[in-house]
Scaffold this active site. Structure first.
Site, PDB file in Angstrom:
ATOM      1  N   GLU B  57       0.822  -1.214   0.000  1.00  0.00           N
ATOM      2  CA  GLU B  57       0.000   0.000   0.000  1.00  0.00           C
ATOM      3  C   GLU B  57       0.858   1.267   0.000  1.00  0.00           C
ATOM      4  OE1 GLU B  57      -0.561  -2.662   1.838  1.00  0.00           O
ATOM      5  OE2 GLU B  57      -2.438  -3.371   0.975  1.00  0.00           O
ATOM      6  N   HIS B 126     -11.672  -6.249   7.711  1.00  0.00           N
ATOM      7  CA  HIS B 126     -12.391  -5.960   6.468  1.00  0.00           C
ATOM      8  C   HIS B 126     -13.640  -5.135   6.780  1.00  0.00           C
ATOM      9  CE1 HIS B 126     -10.078  -9.653   5.723  1.00  0.00           C
ATOM     10  NE2 HIS B 126      -9.996  -9.272   4.471  1.00  0.00           N
TER      11      HIS B 126
END
Lengths: 367, 321
Positions: B57, B126
């Site tokens: 990321e 998540h």
């Protein structure tokens, strides 16, 4: 390590060539020399200004002038340079004026970043010298992304990015090297290995046999060069830049040098740097070496060198006087450039602060 | 069209209109994204503009920033907001500050798209709703749509915006809300809230997936004779002060809904804002309905998340004060 080859050199300890000298004009050689000397003199004056309390901080590059100037000289003006805070010489080489650098260190209204950053954190877009960040390695992925953009736009642009040995421990270094390898971007990485990350020596930074070898894991070449030999640095950088320009992908250059001053004006290296190291490295001072070379090659006489140094000192003095007499940035400048337009909440905050200081004109802050 | 299809339509429209736009991230290319938000783009625009990146990321955000500096309009996708933190330094210290620290010389306009929020049985990693971290960082705009129409219009406006935008997509309603969405190019203005339902007795303010919870609560309240005005914030930074102020001035009562943990949450800022400006117009203290100050749970996620019933409970409380 016994197997490690010595870094590439061109000049011996007397500044005499012991290898092939790169093909550089006298003007180009003297520009490089001037950038190195300017960096050294700015460094000396900057540290004094900090000790006098006139500026609040200085981070210098004493001893490392060759390791970044040799690299910067191998890039074209249209190539993008992504600096860290120990490569002022590249800004000088690219044409940043001493006056604007001094204004930046003072953080005046004439500083084109409006006093928003600590000293030495320059930003000169007109000469493709990117903005400097204090956190380490963050600029490395930017250099790779910009190179990717140049590549897909078919622009003839290479990106050069510099950082120190400590920076190679940060995640951003590895991430950027990996992306550059996978994308085969026209990026040249310069690790100025000055042997110290503040007080932490290289052996506590990495177990690799060198910094250059780290490139191998990312699928491209690393080369190890004498960082105090500006000609060797230039030669290795030029080869890497040409390779990148011709679609050959990235290269990592390790410039082996030594930090001859403190980490910054806030640091006391007497606590950890061995005196004998400083003495040993001072015999290979990058400016002395280059000066001897230029002298021997009839490019620079002693009196010309003297005149050059006086001119630079005068320019620094003029910059200091100009900055000492300059206004500080305005309260409005506090809320500008956060966004393209000042949003309502920042407008309100600035107006409230102006009202506060307007009602108290005896207090600081009412610019 | 569903909300995630509106993301796809928005990206496709942007890439068609503007060749500066590139998409990058994990699985965004050949696979079309794990939620299919980038479906078809790889075939339409090729691997140079729809980039399957290495799995990092910090690298996705950091290289996207380099592309933005150079003049592209990158739209990096972070697969889940929960995975963004390796790129947090790049966002907070670099993307957000570059305009300021360079005196406007360098800018990094880019749209960081990422699905956020709970309700999909995703556990800790998540489900997070950590918009407050980013709202606390000057230099970023924070946009969170709740409908397909707004998703496309706000995404297109974000891509053309000169500032970096965090574009948080409520994945719980990726496929739950369907609307006819206008074809072609249109923008929905950043910084403008939307009155999702008009009412007189109490104002409920929400964004993203919680907007639909608020609307369900309002429907039930109406059946009980209470008129609830529901405001969809759409942009958190900079938020639409005029719409919020006007509504709460009218109703005198407000309930603020966020699924994020309560402490330091964005609705704390809205509560402070409304109390500072409208204290004399308020008939009751403003109430917040929020997630808990815990990591996001797995089995008990329905209990953790604000529900229409919990919103109604808060509505009752401000009405009976």
């Amino acid at each position: 390590m016994a197997t490690l080859e010595p870094p590439k050199t061109i000049m011996n300890d007397d500044g005499q060539p012991n290898g092939e000298v790169p093909d550089l004009s006298q003007d180009a050689l003297l520009d490089m020399y001037e950038a190195m000397v300017t960096t050294r003199l700015l460094n000396e004056r900057g540290m004094k200004l900090q000790r006098q309390g006139r500026i609040h901080f200085y981070v210098g590059s004493m001893g490392q002038e060759a390791s970044h100037v040799g690299f910067g000289a191998a890039l074209k003006e249209t190539d993008w340079y992504f600096p860290h805070y120990r490569d002022t010489g590249v800004a000088v080489l690219r044409g940043a004026s001493i006056e604007e650098m001094v204004h930046q260190c003072y953080g005046t209204a004439e500083d084109h970043i409006q006093g928003r950053q600590m000293p030495n954190h320059y930003s000169f877009k007109d000469i493709n010298f990117y903005s400097i960040s204090s956190p380490l390695s963050t600029q490395i992925p930017h250099a790779v992304g910009a190179a990717y953009a140049a590549q897909i736009k078919d622009d003839d642009v290479v990106t050069g990015v510099a950082f120190g040995d400590g920076s190679t421990s940060e995640g951003d270094f590895h991430v950027a090297m990996n992306f550059a390898g996978v994308w085969n971007t026209p990026t040249v990485f310069l690790c100025q290995n000055n042997q110290w990350a503040i007080s932490v020596p290289t052996e506590k930074q990495t177990a690799s046999e060198s910094f250059a070898i780290k490139a191998k894991a990312y699928g491209f070449d690393g080369v190890r060069v004498d960082g105090n030999d500006v000609l060797a640095l230039y030669q290795a950088s030029r080869e890497a830049v040409e390779k990148a320009r011709n679609g050959g992908g990235p290269t990592l250059i390790e410039a082996v040098t030594y930090r001859m001053g403190p980490h910054s004006s806030s640091d006391d290296p007497d606590r950890y740097v061995p005196q004998e190291d400083l003495e040993a490295w001072s015999n290979r001072d990058p400016i002395d070496l280059f000066q001897a070379f230029l002298h021997e090659q009839n490019h620079l006489t002693e009196s010309e060198d003297e005149a050059l140094r006086e001119r630079i000192k005068d320019e620094i003095q003029a910059g200091v006087e100009s900055a000492e007499n300059a206004e500080g940035p305005t309260i409005d400048s506090l809320v500008e450039d956060v966004y393209a337009q000042v949003p309502w909440h920042l407008r309100e905050q600035a107006d409230d602060l102006k009202r506060f200081y307007g009602e108290r004109p005896d207090m600081d802050g009412g610019h | 069209m569903t909300l995630v299809e509106a993301v796809n339509d928005g990206l496709n429209t942007a890439m068609h209109e503007d060749d500066r736009v590139v998409v990058l991230g994990e699985d965004v290319g050949v696979n079309g994204g794990v939620f299919r938000a980038t479906d078809g783009l790889y075939d339409a625009y090729g691997e140079e503009r729809v980039i399957d990146t290495p799995l990092a990321e910090a690298g996705i955000i950091g290289t996207a920033m380099g592309m933005a500096l150079y003049g592209l309009r990158p739209v990096p996708e972070i697969q889940f907001l929960d995975f963004i933190y390796p790129g947090f330094d790049q966002i907070v210290n670099e993307v957000a500050k570059i305009r300021y620290r360079s005196g406007g010389q360098y800018t990094a306009p880019m749209v960081i798209r990422t699905p956020y929020g709970g309700g999909i049985r995703g556990g800790h990693y998540h489900s997070q709703s950590s918009e407050a971290y980013f709202a606390h960082t000057p230099g970023l705009k924070i946009v969170i749509p709740s409908t397909p129409t707004d998703t496309k219009g706000l995404l297109l406006a974000s891509i053309q915006d000169e500032d970096p935008v965090m574009f948080l997509e409520p994945k719980r309603v990726y496929r739950a809300v369907k609307e006819d969405v206008e074809e072609g190019y249109y923008e929905t203005e950043i910084g403008e809230a939307r009155i999702a339902r008009e009412g007189d007795d109490v104002t409920v303010i929400a964004y993203g997936a919680m907007l639909h919870v608020a609307l369900q609560a309002a429907q039930t309240a109406e059946e009980e004779g209470v008129s609830v005005e529901v405001i969809d914030m759409r942009t958190l930074v900079p938020f639409d002060k005029d719409t919020l102020e006007a509504s709460v001035k009218k109703t005198g009562r407000a309930v603020l809904v966020q699924e994020a943990p309560r402490t330091g949450g964005f609705m704390g800022e809205i509560s402070a804002f409304l109390h500072e400006r409208l204290i004399l117009n308020l008939e009751a203290p403003i109430q917040r309905v929020t997630g808990l100050d815990t990591p996001f749970p797995y089995t008990l996620e329905e209990e953790y998340l604000p529900t229409p019933t919990r919103v109604l409970d808060a509505v009752d409380e401000v009405l009976s004060y």
